[in-house]
Design an enzyme around this catalytic site. Structure first.
Site, PDB file in Angstrom:
ATOM      1  N   ARG A  69       0.803  -1.226   0.000  1.00  0.00           N
ATOM      2  CA  ARG A  69       0.000   0.000   0.000  1.00  0.00           C
ATOM      3  C   ARG A  69       0.833   1.272   0.000  1.00  0.00           C
ATOM      4  O   ARG A  69       0.353   2.327  -0.399  1.00  0.00           O
ATOM      5  CB  ARG A  69      -1.037  -0.050   1.113  1.00  0.00           C
ATOM      6  CG  ARG A  69      -2.100  -1.131   0.793  1.00  0.00           C
ATOM      7  CD  ARG A  69      -3.033  -1.448   1.922  1.00  0.00           C
ATOM      8  NE  ARG A  69      -2.409  -2.021   3.086  1.00  0.00           N
ATOM      9  CZ  ARG A  69      -2.199  -3.317   3.282  1.00  0.00           C
ATOM     10  NH1 ARG A  69      -2.554  -4.194   2.377  1.00  0.00           N
ATOM     11  NH2 ARG A  69      -1.634  -3.747   4.374  1.00  0.00           N
ATOM     12  N   GLU A 106       4.989 -11.384  14.547  1.00  0.00           N
ATOM     13  CA  GLU A 106       4.430 -12.044  15.724  1.00  0.00           C
ATOM     14  C   GLU A 106       4.911 -13.492  15.818  1.00  0.00           C
ATOM     15  O   GLU A 106       5.249 -13.977  16.881  1.00  0.00           O
ATOM     16  CB  GLU A 106       2.898 -11.991  15.650  1.00  0.00           C
ATOM     17  CG  GLU A 106       2.218 -12.481  16.903  1.00  0.00           C
ATOM     18  CD  GLU A 106       0.707 -12.337  16.820  1.00  0.00           C
ATOM     19  OE1 GLU A 106       0.045 -12.783  17.773  1.00  0.00           O
ATOM     20  OE2 GLU A 106       0.189 -11.790  15.821  1.00  0.00           O
TER      21      GLU A 106
END
Length: 182
Positions: A69, A106
């Site tokens: 993006r 993560e």
């Protein structure tokens, strides 16, 4: 620094054009979807205008857009301020010789890459992405640009999720955002 200037109707228009998708990509996540912002040409133009107003007089020579993006917002900003655009890509997407920076996710690690020679010593860089959450990707981009000899002047994102404290990991680099999540 938040671009959410009190009384600026553009900020409200931008915020209202962003769709929040619950439980995507997994339960408990409120996904900030900028594709609906892109469908609203006025809100999209407003977001570019806010960034251009901020960066037009900062002598930025390179706008580095983070995949994917950052590729949407970075090029129009680069064109408007007279800077080159450098894509920062996911692994194995760029042909030719690349340099890379790894960062922690993560569950595991990832990396971003850019072409060798895309950034030169002395370049003044702006890093652009749609959103800052934990700050891992932006930090990797900053490290990569600085290793290549650029001075990272600032980072710019449409959205910040403040409770994830990504801004705190930027090593004091300024961050311009337009919308903060609640």
């Amino acid at each position: 620094m938040s671009a959410s200037r009190e009384g600026d109707p553009r900020v409200k228009r931008i915020a209202s054009a962003i769709r929040v998708v619950p439980d995507f990509p997994k339960p408990g996540i409120l996904f900030q979807d900028i594709t609906t912002l892109l469908l609203d040409h006025k809100a999209f133009q407003d977001s570019i205008d806010i960034f251009v107003e901020r960066f037009k007089d900062k002598n930025i020579t390179v706008v580095a857009g983070i995949e994917a993006r950052g590729f949407i917002f970075g090029p129009p900003i680069a064109l408007a301020i007279g800077a080159k655009f450098v894509p920062m890509r996911k692994p194995r997407k760029l042909p030719g010789e690349v340099i890379f920076e790894e960062y922690v996710l993560e569950y595991g690690t990832d990396r971003i890459e850019m072409h060798v020679g895309a950034v030169e010593a002395g370049d003044r860089a702006l890093v652009v992405d749609d959103l800052i959450a934990t700050g891992g990707t932006l930090c990797a981009a900053i490290r990569l640009l600085e290793r290549a000899g650029a001075a990272v002047i600032e980072c710019a994102c449409i959205i910040e999720i403040p409770e994830l404290k990504g801004r705190e990991k930027l090593g004091g680099k300024p961050l311009c955002i337009i919308v903060e999540t609640e």
